[in-house]
Design an enzyme around this catalytic site. Structure first.
Site, PDB file in Angstrom:
ATOM      1  N   SER A 107      66.076  62.431  63.849  1.00 22.35           N
ATOM      2  CA  SER A 107      67.235  61.731  64.387  1.00 22.35           C
ATOM      3  C   SER A 107      68.242  61.418  63.288  1.00 22.35           C
ATOM      4  CB  SER A 107      66.767  60.466  65.121  1.00 22.35           C
ATOM      5  OG  SER A 107      67.836  59.849  65.791  1.00 22.35           O
ATOM      6  N   ASP A 244      74.561  61.560  66.243  1.00 22.22           N
ATOM      7  CA  ASP A 244      73.579  61.513  65.162  1.00 22.22           C
ATOM      8  C   ASP A 244      72.992  62.918  64.971  1.00 22.22           C
ATOM      9  OD1 ASP A 244      72.140  61.680  67.534  1.00 22.22           O
ATOM     10  OD2 ASP A 244      70.501  60.446  66.789  1.00 22.22           O
ATOM     11  N   ASP A 246      70.239  64.551  65.974  1.00 21.00           N
ATOM     12  CA  ASP A 246      69.672  65.357  67.060  1.00 21.00           C
ATOM     13  C   ASP A 246      70.449  65.245  68.360  1.00 21.00           C
ATOM     14  OD1 ASP A 246      68.676  62.691  67.433  1.00 21.00           O
ATOM     15  OD2 ASP A 246      67.076  63.475  68.710  1.00 21.00           O
ATOM     16  N   ASP A 248      71.392  62.758  70.425  1.00 17.88           N
ATOM     17  CA  ASP A 248      71.095  61.878  71.557  1.00 17.88           C
ATOM     18  C   ASP A 248      71.769  60.513  71.423  1.00 17.88           C
ATOM     19  OD1 ASP A 248      69.508  60.723  69.582  1.00 17.88           O
ATOM     20  OD2 ASP A 248      67.701  60.588  70.834  1.00 17.88           O
TER      21      ASP A 248
END
Length: 472
Positions: A107, A244, A246, A248
C-alpha cells in the site's frame, strides 16, 4: 516444515489491512507459506482450482508473486496473474468470477516493506480468517530460486475495472474538463487516464516515477501539497487525481490544488449517491453526523475488515449502504442508481469511484463549493515514524489512566468531555477540538488525528501534540 511455523518465525503480522512486514522477511518460503495457508483454509470449504494474483510497482512484488504461484502449485491450484493493477481492480474482477485472490502490495508504506492482501470470492477476508491462516498447519515444500516461473499477464481484470467505473456515466460527463493525474508509482497509473478520457476529459499526466513513491493519503507531504497547487495553476486543471501505491486510497484536489481529506471526499460522494446508511471508522470527521444526510452511521475500529463487518450489519436493514475511511478508500456495499444507471457494488476500498462521482458534478458546481457546503469541521493528521508499537500503547494507556496529569504536558488545557477507546484513544474537549492517538496497524508509527473548527487549529493540534510526544 508447516506454514504456521514458517509464518510465525518470519515475524510478519496482519495489520489493519493485510499482512505487512519488511521485504527481507518476505522470503520465497514465507510468501509460499502464506499462499498455501490461505488456500488450505479455503479448501476446507470449497473445491478450489484457481486463485488470482496481482501486484503493485514495488521492486519486490513480482518475485513475491512468483513465490505465491509456486506455493499454490504445490496444492494443484492454478495462478491467474494480472500484473500491475490496483487492488480494487483485482478484487472486483475476482468477485465477478467468484474466484479468491491475493494482492501483493504494501500500500502506502515505504518500499523496503511489502505485504499481502487476501480476498475470498465474495470479498475481503475477516479477522477470523486471518487467525485461521496463521494457525493452520499446511505443509510447505522447499522452493529453490530457479523454480520461480515467469508469470504471463492477463488483461481482463483491468478492462472489467475500467468498464465498471465508466458504464454508469455519459461519455461526455467530463467534456471540457482538464483532469491531471499524479501518476508517481501508483498501480493504477496506466488505466486512470483511460477512465477519465472515456468520460470525455482532457487528461494531463504528471509526476511518473521509476522508483517507488510511498504516498500516504492521510499524511500528505508538504512537497506533494505544493505540487498540487503548482500543477493545477500551471496546467489550468479543474482537478488533480492520485492514489496511494496500490490504488485503493484516493487523493483528489479541488480547482485550487487543495487536496481533499479522504473522509470529506467520502462524505461528498455518499451525499451525491444518496446513501442511506454508512459504516466509517471512529477517526473520521464528525461533519458526517452534523450533515444530517444519513439514516444511520455505524462507527467502527480503524481498518477495512471492521468497516466491512459494519456494512454487513447495515445491509440487513438498509437498501443503499456504503462506507469509507479517513484515507478516502470507498466501499460500496450495495447497488446504487445514478442518472438512471446502475453502479455495481465493490465492498472493498476503492480510489477511483469517489473521485469520478465528484468530478461528474463539475458542470454544475466546483469541488471547493461542494466542500464549503458541508458543516465547518476540519481534520488533520500526521505520524511519528519509527515509533515502536509498544511505546504507542504505553503512552495511550498512561494518558487514559491519568489524563489530568499527562494532558497538560502535551499542551491541552481545556476540559475533557469524552474519551473514546474504540481504537486507540480519541479525546474530545469542551472547546470542540478532538485529538486521536493510535499506533499504525501497518508500520511502527504513532498516528495523530485532530479535528477543529478551522484548518489552522487542526494542523496546529497535530503538530504540537506530536512535537511534545517526541520530547517526552
Amino acid at each position: 516444515m508447516d506454514s504456521s511455523v514458517i509464518i510465525e518465525q518470519s515475524g510478519i503480522e496482519f495489520g489493519t489491512s493485510g499482512a505487512r512486514g519488511l521485504v527481507s522477511d518476505f522470503t520465497i518460503e514465507v510468501c509460499a507459506a502464506f499462499a498455501i495457508a490461505f488456500a488450505s483454509v479455503l479448501k476446507k470449504e470449497q473445491d478450489l482450482k484457481t486463485i488470482a494474483v496481482a501486484i503493485d510497482n514495488r521492486p519486490s512484488s513480482y518475485k513475491m508473486a512468483q513465490a505465491i504461484s509456486v506455493g499454490l502449485k504445490q496444492l494443484d491450484i492454478e495462478t491467474k496473474f494480472y500484473g500491475v493493477i490496483p487492488t480494487p481492480a483485482l478484487a472486483f474482477h475476482s468477485m465477478q468470477q467468484e474466484m479468491p485472490c491475493i494482492m501483493v502490495t504494501g500500500s502506502h508504506i515505504p518500499f523496503d516493506r511489502n505485504g499481502l492482501k487476501f480476498y475470498r470470492s465474495g470479498g475481503e477476508i475477516t479477522k477470523a480468517d486471518e487467525t485461521a491462516i496463521l494457525k493452520i498447519k499446511a505443509p510447505v515444500l522447499p522452493i529453490p530460486l530457479e523454480l520461480l516461473p515467469e508469470l504471463k499477464i492477463l488483461l481482463d481484470a483491468k478492462q472489467i475495472y475500467i468498464t465498471r467505473n465508466t458504464e454508469a456515466f455519459d461519455k461526455k460527463t467530463l467534456s471540457g474538463k482538464r483532469i491531471g493525474i499524479y501518476e508517481h508509482s501508483s498501480a493504477g497509473r496506466d488505466l486512470y487516464g483511460e477512465i477519465f478520457e472515456n468520460l470525455g476529459a482532457e487528461v494531463v499526466t504528471l509526476g511518473r516515477s521509476d522508483s517507488f513513491v510511498p504516498i500516504d493519503t492521510e499524511a500528505v507531504s508538504d512537497a506533494d501539497k505544493q505540487k498540487a497547487k503548482d500543477w493545477v495553476k500551471e496546467y489550468k486543471l479543474d482537478a488533480l487525481f492520485s492514489t496511494d501505491g496500490d490504488g485503493d486510497r484516493p487523493l483528489l484536489s479541488d480547482e485550487n490544488g487543495e487536496w481533499l481529506r479522504g473522509d470529506i471526499l467520502g462524505l461528498l460522494c455518499s451525499k451525491i449517491l444518496k446513501i442511506e446508511a454508512l459504516a466509517t471508522p471512529v477517526s473520521c470527521n464528525t461533519a458526517i453526523e452534523k450533515s444530517g444526510l444519513f439514516k444511520h452511521i455505524e462507527r467502527t475500529k480503524i481498518g477495512s475488515p471492521y468497516v466491512i463487518a459494519g456494512l454487513e450489519v447495515l445491509c440487513k436493514k438498509y437498501s443503499v449502504v456504503a462506507g469509507f475511511e479517513a484515507n478516502g478508500g470507498y466501499l460500496l456495499a450495495s447497488e446504487v442508481t445514478l442518472n438512471g444507471k446502475i453502479i455495481k457494488p465493490l465492498p472493498t476500498r476503492d480510489a477511483i469511484l469517489p473521485a469520478i462521482i465528484l468530478l461528474s458534478q463539475l458542470n454544475v458546481t466546483s469541488i471547493s463549493e461542494m466542500v464549503n457546503s458541508l458543516p465547518s469541521r476540519f481534520a488533520s493528521s500526521d505520524r511519528i515514524k519509527d515509533y515502536a508499537i509498544h511505546k504507542s500503547l504505553d503512552l495511550i494507556r498512561d494518558i487514559a489512566q491519568h489524563p489530568e496529569r499527562l494532558l497538560p504536558g502535551l499542551g491541552f488545557e481545556a476540559d475533557v468531555i469524552d474519551m473514546d477507546e474504540t481504537d486507540g484513544l480519541r479525546i474530545s474537549f469542551v472547546d470542540g477540538t478532538i485529538v486521536h492517538l493510535r499506533p499504525s496497524g501497518n508500520a511502527p508509527e504513532l498516528r495523530c488525528y485532530a479535528e477543529a473548527s478551522t484548518v489552522a487549529k487542526a494542523d496546529n493540534l497535530v503538530l504540537n501534540t506530536l512535537t511534545r510526544i517526541e520530547e517526552l
